[in-house]
Design a protein around this motif. Structure first.
Motif, short mmCIF file in Angstrom:
data_model
loop_
_atom_site.label_atom_id
_atom_site.label_comp_id
_atom_site.label_asym_id
_atom_site.label_seq_id
_atom_site.Cartn_x
_atom_site.Cartn_y
_atom_site.Cartn_z
N CYS A 180 9.57 11.24 -10.77
CA CYS A 180 8.47 10.33 -11.14
C CYS A 180 8.97 9.19 -12.03
O CYS A 180 8.57 8.03 -11.85
CB CYS A 180 7.37 11.11 -11.87
N ILE A 181 9.84 9.50 -12.98
CA ILE A 181 10.37 8.47 -13.87
C ILE A 181 11.15 7.43 -13.07
O ILE A 181 10.97 6.21 -13.24
CB ILE A 181 11.27 9.10 -14.95
N TRP A 182 12.01 7.88 -12.17
CA TRP A 182 12.78 6.95 -11.35
C TRP A 182 11.86 6.16 -10.42
O TRP A 182 12.10 4.97 -10.16
CB TRP A 182 13.84 7.71 -10.55
N ALA A 183 10.83 6.81 -9.91
CA ALA A 183 9.90 6.10 -9.03
C ALA A 183 9.14 5.01 -9.78
O ALA A 183 8.94 3.90 -9.26
CB ALA A 183 8.92 7.10 -8.40
N ILE A 184 8.71 5.30 -10.99
CA ILE A 184 8.01 4.29 -11.80
C ILE A 184 8.93 3.11 -12.09
O ILE A 184 8.52 1.94 -11.98
CB ILE A 184 7.49 4.91 -13.11
N TYR A 191 0.83 -1.20 0.00
CA TYR A 191 0.00 0.00 0.00
C TYR A 191 0.87 1.25 0.00
O TYR A 191 0.60 2.22 -0.74
CB TYR A 191 -0.91 0.03 1.23
N ALA A 192 1.89 1.26 0.85
CA ALA A 192 2.72 2.45 1.01
C ALA A 192 3.46 2.78 -0.28
O ALA A 192 3.47 3.94 -0.73
CB ALA A 192 3.70 2.25 2.17
N VAL A 193 4.07 1.77 -0.89
CA VAL A 193 4.88 2.01 -2.09
C VAL A 193 4.01 2.48 -3.26
O VAL A 193 4.28 3.50 -3.90
CB VAL A 193 5.67 0.74 -2.47
N ASN A 194 2.93 1.74 -3.53
CA ASN A 194 2.08 2.10 -4.66
C ASN A 194 1.29 3.37 -4.40
O ASN A 194 1.05 4.16 -5.32
CB ASN A 194 1.14 0.94 -4.98
N GLY A 195 0.88 3.58 -3.15
CA GLY A 195 0.19 4.82 -2.82
C GLY A 195 1.09 6.03 -2.98
O GLY A 195 0.65 7.09 -3.48
N ALA A 196 2.36 5.90 -2.57
CA ALA A 196 3.30 7.01 -2.73
C ALA A 196 3.53 7.31 -4.21
O ALA A 196 3.59 8.49 -4.61
CB ALA A 196 4.62 6.67 -2.04
N LEU A 197 3.63 6.26 -5.03
CA LEU A 197 3.81 6.49 -6.47
C LEU A 197 2.58 7.17 -7.08
O LEU A 197 2.72 8.12 -7.87
CB LEU A 197 4.07 5.16 -7.17
N ALA A 198 1.39 6.71 -6.71
CA ALA A 198 0.16 7.32 -7.24
C ALA A 198 0.07 8.78 -6.82
O ALA A 198 -0.30 9.65 -7.62
CB ALA A 198 -1.06 6.54 -6.75
N LEU A 199 0.41 9.07 -5.56
CA LEU A 199 0.37 10.46 -5.08
C LEU A 199 1.39 11.31 -5.83
O LEU A 199 1.09 12.46 -6.20
CB LEU A 199 0.63 10.48 -3.58
N LEU A 200 2.59 10.76 -6.06
CA LEU A 200 3.62 11.52 -6.76
C LEU A 200 3.18 11.85 -8.18
O LEU A 200 3.36 12.98 -8.65
CB LEU A 200 4.92 10.70 -6.77
N ILE A 201 2.59 10.87 -8.88
CA ILE A 201 2.13 11.11 -10.25
C ILE A 201 0.97 12.11 -10.25
O ILE A 201 0.88 12.97 -11.14
CB ILE A 201 1.70 9.78 -10.90
#
Length: 602
Positions: free
Chosen positions: A287-291, A186-196
């Motif tokens: 964002c690119i590095w996070a994806i 949840y934390a990892v994917n939620g952080a990515l969604a929030l960042l995008i």
């Protein structure tokens, strides 16, 4: 054909006239004549544990007897000490504890284990009753129908002195979804969604001014150059500080405003093409590095569940099968399939969006203001033969065409970095051609110098160029050199493995690794890696040979400022006068002004 027709008619007639009846009325119980079916014998049947509240209530043959230094514990065995862990293994609790354990079962303790029994006439439809009767007889229990109950159906009380521990089926294990691995997901994917999301909102606001400025620009009339379209003639009265804004270019990029801050190309070398300007922002790069990181983590997550399937996780989970799924192979399989499907969707989405992904995480700007220019060029299908297809092929062509347009596969996207010349002019290089920006017309244009089409005009240029002219032309057209970039071996492997074929292979190999086919997965992986290695090595070798053939550089006599000097062919510009010596390689197109020459053009 006519011989087959009577046979078909005969078969149809049999199907119509044939009648049938059900042979078995009740599966495994009655035959067609109504007689009850009996198994001859069922051996080695396991008996349920007999549970009582006081061990003295156990049948004589089942009363425990332990050595003097041991005690009979709640797990039904003799131990030196009845620890909490041993007591928790009470078979009369049916793997339940706390609020899930009925109050009637809290004080139950097991008698000794009843040996396995053999049932002479076993009824499959009444197996529980047959097993109770056989096990009761083995334990010398008389009239157990009145004195022995069944767990969770009839408890001890009244005439009932014991119960059979026929435990109900355990509830299907499931996640609470507060496990550490789910919280991490949840934390990892939620952080990515929030960042995008933050980037998308910021990008929308930041690009408003660019779109507004583009819409407010007037298209203006086309500035026609006095010479031929797509060309620019050097004016000998101008020095190397020539300002592009003083004489507009033709055949470059028009000023037609578009809503997305792009401009249409009218250059003949780029028909129907469009330019987009972009510049980097730290948030977009993050964002690119996070994806990239989250995608790799999803692949690793699949690896974790695969290792758990084989009990290969380290630490407290070591040696335990399906430990992350509470010991349930069905739950483990369902979880893996869901994660596998999500990973597959992520990889496919990234593959489809690959041409747009990097530039989406850059800010759109005018091509003249950005750090990058994206050239969007439509791809046209060339039909060698006439399209004379049936209706099915027609609709397939229509669907594939629609799919190409929807996935933006009908265009080629090339992102080129914007560079500056020594005089501060900005340009980008596309397909080995330099496009220089004109401040007045807001155009990127490839320069072509008009050297003349008549012998008289060509002969007039036999004295060569001046140093100022050479510097000016070199700045506008760039070096006379075709640079072929050959990736390193790691970069070549990365380029190879991001293709759709390998993404497809990767995602389906996980299914082999997970579901006990890891040997097949290893073989397939070895074959794929071997074929990829051969392909990469051969491709890199071919590109290196092409680089050697294309990047030819040598010195040649050139007449400049009225004098001959040896100059690198890399520094030749349109209008240079060169001397061709025997055996020399021609690094450019030339017009023979004097003398004779035999050329090998093979």
């Amino acid at each position: 054909m006519f011989g087959l027709l009577p046979r078909v008619v005969a078969v149809l007639a049999l199907l119509v006239t044939a009648s049938a009846f059900q042979l078995w009325h009740d599966v495994n119980r009655y035959d067609a004549h109504g007689n009850e079916c009996l198994y001859r014998e069922k051996s080695d049947v396991v008996c349920s544990r007999l549970c009582v509240t006081d061990l003295s209530s156990c049948p004589t043959s089942l009363q425990p007897s332990c050595p003097d230094n041991q005690s009979f514990c709640a797990d039904g065995e003799c131990h030196d000490e009845c620890t909490d862990d041993i007591q928790a293994q009470n078979p009369c609790h049916c793997s339940r504890s706390g609020s899930k354990l009925p109050s009637e079962a809290q004080n139950l303790v097991p008698c000794l284990t009843i040996p396995n029994v053999t049932i002479q006439q076993f009824h499959a439809w009444n197996s529980e009753e047959d097993i109770r009767i056989a096990c009761g007889a083995e334990a010398n229990i008389t009239d157990q129908s009145k004195t022995v109950g069944v767990w969770d159906k009839s408890w001890i009380g009244g005439d009932i002195e014991a119960v059979w521990a026929e435990c109900p089926a355990a509830p299907t294990p499931n996640y609470k979804y507060n496990e550490s691995y789910w919280i991490a997901a949840y934390a990892v994917n939620g952080a990515l969604a929030l960042l995008i999301l933050v980037w998308s909102v910021y990008k929308g606001f930041a690009e408003q001014s660019v779109r507004a400025a583009t819409l407010n620009k007037t298209s203006g009339a086309d500035n026609k150059h006095p010479d031929s379209p797509g060309s620019a003639v050097y004016d000998q009265n101008r020095d190397k500080g020539y300002n592009l804004s003083e004489k507009p270019l033709v055949g470059g990029v028009t000023k037609t405003p578009l809503e997305n801050g792009s401009v249409d190309s009218t250059d003949p070398a780029m028909p129907n093409s469009c330019l987009h300007g972009y510049r980097n922002k730290l948030l977009g790069t993050a964002c690119i590095w996070a994806i990239t990181l989250v995608t790799l983590l999803w692949i690793c997550f699949l690896g974790v569940w695969t290792a758990d399937y084989y009990g290969s996780l380290p630490g407290k989970y070591s040696g335990k099968l399906y430990s992350l799924a509470y010991g349930s192979d069905n739950l483990e399989l369902a979880t893996f399939l869901i994660l596998w499907g999500i990973s597959f969707i992520i990889l496919i989405v990234l593959y489809v969006l690959k041409p747009h992904l990097r530039n989406y995480f850059r800010l759109l700007t005018l091509p003249s203001k950005g750090k990058y220019v994206c050239v969007v060029r439509p791809l046209h299908e060339v039909k060698v033969i006439e399209d004379n297809t049936n209706w099915l092929q027609h609709y397939i062509n229509v669907f594939t065409g629609w799919l190409q347009v929807s996935l933006s596969r009908d265009k080629e996207y090339t992102t080129c970095p914007i560079e500056k010349t020594s005089e501060g002019r900005i340009y980008f290089t596309y397909q080995c051609t330099r496009y220089v920006f004109d401040e007045q017309t807001q155009q990127y244009a490839p320069y072509e110098f008009d050297l003349g089409t008549s012998h008289r005009r060509l002969i007039q240029q036999a004295d060569g160029l001046s140093g100022a002219e050479v510097a000016y032309r070199l700045e506008l057209v760039g070096p006379n050199f075709i640079e072929v970039k050959v990736p390193s071996i790691p970069a070549a492997f990365a380029r190879e493995f991001v293709s759709f074929f390998y993404l497809y292979q990767l995602i389906f190999l996980w299914a082999f690794y997970f579901y006990a086919y890891w040997q097949v997965g290893l073989v397939d992986t070895g074959v794929i890696l071997l074929s990829a290695t051969i392909k990469v090595v051969l491709r890199v070798q071919s590109e290196r040979r092409l680089k050697q053939m294309a990047e030819q550089e040598e010195t040649t006599p050139v007449k400049r400022d009225g004098e001959w000097s040896n100059v690198s062919t890399r520094d030749l510009v349109p209008g240079d006068v060169i001397e061709v010596k025997t055996g020399a390689h021609m690094s450019c197109d030339c017009v023979l002004l004097s003398g004779n020459a035999i050329m090998n053009e093979s």
